[in-house]
Design an enzyme around this catalytic site. Sequence first.
Site, PDB file in Angstrom:
ATOM      1  N   LYS A 242       0.463  -1.002  -0.376  1.00  0.00           N
ATOM      2  CA  LYS A 242       0.155   0.173  -0.256  1.00  0.00           C
ATOM      3  C   LYS A 242       0.908   0.918  -0.227  1.00  0.00           C
ATOM      4  CE  LYS A 242      -3.777  -2.574  -0.144  1.00  0.00           C
ATOM      5  NZ  LYS A 242      -2.711  -3.505  -0.386  1.00  0.00           N
TER       6      LYS A 242
ATOM      7  N   GLU B  69      -4.668   6.501   8.472  1.00  0.00           N
ATOM      8  CA  GLU B  69      -5.662   7.497   7.856  1.00  0.00           C
ATOM      9  C   GLU B  69      -6.077   7.486   8.130  1.00  0.00           C
ATOM     10  OE1 GLU B  69      -6.555   4.979   4.260  1.00  0.00           O
ATOM     11  OE2 GLU B  69      -4.831   5.133   3.064  1.00  0.00           O
TER      12      GLU B  69
ATOM     13  N   ARG C 205      -5.634  -7.846 -10.769  1.00  0.00           N
ATOM     14  CA  ARG C 205      -6.496  -8.976 -11.029  1.00  0.00           C
ATOM     15  C   ARG C 205      -7.773  -9.324 -11.753  1.00  0.00           C
ATOM     16  NH1 ARG C 205      -7.186  -9.182  -5.755  1.00  0.00           N
ATOM     17  NH2 ARG C 205      -9.765  -8.554  -4.875  1.00  0.00           N
TER      18      ARG C 205
HETATM   19  C1  MV4 Z   1     -10.901   2.786   5.284  1.00  0.00           C
HETATM   20  C2  MV4 Z   1     -12.008   2.743   5.904  1.00  0.00           C
HETATM   21  C3  MV4 Z   1     -11.889   4.142   6.117  1.00  0.00           C
HETATM   22  N1  MV4 Z   1     -11.215   4.710   6.297  1.00  0.00           N
HETATM   23  N2  MV4 Z   1      -9.349   3.336   4.875  1.00  0.00           N
HETATM   24  C4  MV4 Z   1     -12.461  -1.802   4.134  1.00  0.00           C
HETATM   25  C5  MV4 Z   1     -11.271  -3.137   2.410  1.00  0.00           C
HETATM   26  C6  MV4 Z   1      -9.383  -2.153   2.404  1.00  0.00           C
HETATM   27  N3  MV4 Z   1     -10.052  -1.616   0.861  1.00  0.00           N
HETATM   28  C7  MV4 Z   1      -9.964  -0.608   2.655  1.00  0.00           C
HETATM   29  N4  MV4 Z   1     -11.089  -0.367   3.661  1.00  0.00           N
HETATM   30  C8  MV4 Z   1     -11.647   0.401   4.106  1.00  0.00           C
HETATM   31  N5  MV4 Z   1     -10.252   1.025   4.461  1.00  0.00           N
HETATM   32  C9  MV4 Z   1     -10.627   4.334   5.792  1.00  0.00           C
HETATM   33  N6  MV4 Z   1      -9.369   5.466   5.695  1.00  0.00           N
HETATM   34  C10 MV4 Z   1     -13.015   2.194   5.690  1.00  0.00           C
HETATM   35  C11 MV4 Z   1     -13.056   0.675   4.964  1.00  0.00           C
HETATM   36  C12 MV4 Z   1     -13.570  -0.331   4.727  1.00  0.00           C
HETATM   37  C13 MV4 Z   1     -14.336  -0.570   6.523  1.00  0.00           C
HETATM   38  C14 MV4 Z   1     -13.098  -0.442   7.589  1.00  0.00           C
HETATM   39  C15 MV4 Z   1     -13.369  -0.417   8.520  1.00  0.00           C
HETATM   40  C16 MV4 Z   1     -14.606  -1.991   9.142  1.00  0.00           C
HETATM   41  C17 MV4 Z   1     -15.158  -2.470   7.910  1.00  0.00           C
HETATM   42  C18 MV4 Z   1     -15.097  -1.958   6.542  1.00  0.00           C
HETATM   43  C19 MV4 Z   1     -15.787  -1.941   5.697  1.00  0.00           C
HETATM   44  C20 MV4 Z   1     -15.320  -1.429   3.998  1.00  0.00           C
HETATM   45  C21 MV4 Z   1     -14.674  -1.251   3.948  1.00  0.00           C
END
Ligand code: MV4
Length: 479
Positions: free
Chosen positions: A115, A199, A291
């Site tokens: 990342k 973040e 992918r």
């Molecule tokens: C986040 C976020 C909120 N703020 N980043 C989830 C999948 C991954 N690709 C990144 N994800 C997230 N990143 C920031 N800065 C919210 C998610 C997120 C999530 C986080 C906690 C619990 C459930 C979630 C469901 C979808 C996305």
Amino acid sequence: MKKILVANRGEIALRIMKTARNMGIKTVAVFSEADRNAPHVKFADEAVCIGPPPSNESYLLGDKIIKVAKELNVDAIHPGYGFLSENAEFGESVEKSGMIFIGPKSHAIRIMGSKLAAKDAVKKYDIPMVPGTDEAITDVAAAKEIAKEIGFPILIKASAGGGGKGMRIVENSKEFEDQMKRAISEAENAFGDGSVFIEKFVTSPRHIEIQVLADNFGNTVHLFERECSIQRRHQKVVEEAPSSVLTPELRNQMGEAAVKVAKACDYVGAGTVEFLLDDKHNFYFLEMNTRLQVEHPVTELITDLDLVEQQINVANNEKLSFSQDDLKITGHAFELRVYAEDPLNNFMPSVGKLEVYRPPSGKNIRVDDGFTEGMQVPIQYDPMLSKLITYGKTRNEAMQRMLEAISEYDVEGVSTTLPFGKFVFEHEAFRCGNFDTNFVKKYWSEEKLKAVHEEEAKVAALFALKHYLKDSEILRMPK
Ligand code: MV4
């Protein structure tokens, strides 16, 4: 390209082979001992057993798969999703062995697999990102100061993580030190890389991703978005295309940003750029998946393209046959992932024999599956039975078709998430497009589904009683 080997199993192996066959390309399946009678094995022109059921003794054995491919004079290897699909070393070994890897170059896989490297690569392209650190945090005191500046809640993410793995929410500065230490040690254990970064936590975001496609000649296009906000524990459940909240302007902006992300890592092939969309409709780049994704069919239905065909053509060094201006969205598509899991028992895997397995069929219904009636659902792999995909001219039409398809889907022997899918597609917030990634947490409880079951059981009992009375001798007895 005359012959390809598919280094995968289940629905995706079958789906890839179908396109290959349509293109006049021979197919080779590899399989584990658990999959001897699986549809992908039966469908392939040739099939080779590569080991016992556990993935690390079969589907993850890159060198063995390459050896099999060489022996059978294979021209190219398609990795599908999961398993070896985002393994840069595997892609490199395939090419070193003189075959084509149907996927991006290892350079792009490596950048996007980290990342922090991804953030660094896109920095000069003016892509919106969530406020946070662009380097690994190491010093607790310094990191805490940054967290305070950003403002709580913050999220600590593992650089080597992704798809929600290795994330920690920190609510206040008191918890910070403890959570940071845990995050680092977890990341070290899980990924062998303890780099973590901070973040701002976006509390109620939508998860929207853009499909991109690039050839070897510098042409990169986007195939619009997929809305993937309906998920539970980072496992997507329902996806749709297009998203009901994007305006054409926002769609263009996100599409253009996604193309820049692809260019930032010299991307070739089909890939997906993930964004968060906040409640004010600001979007932020999160990560790129290098992918073909599980949910690619919804994009295929609204663009009328076959993404596997595009992947194969690009891997064959052909130019994309269209430009961005040629592409448009037609209609609306949904995908429901049907898992062999029990929604009434905390989504526990429900393995066993598929005593009855009759998927729905018909116009505007597509079922991508790798099972047939009588098969055992193996415990070694992901318990996804199928992807139920519907299409319509409008969102409402596609939703209605989904509800009909769910009710026609007959599965006995294992529990499935079909009733959970019905709950989603009947929910008012979902139906009017008013939802975010908290949908399942906010609205779902086992009691709700049990209530629906009980109501249906009551109706069924009354119905049976009515018929019984109608047919019974008592009613027919002469006065
Ligand atoms: C986040 C976020 C909120 N703020 N980043 C989830 C999948 C991954 N690709 C990144 N994800 C997230 N990143 C920031 N800065 C919210 C998610 C997120 C999530 C986080 C906690 C619990 C459930 C979630 C469901 C979808 C996305």
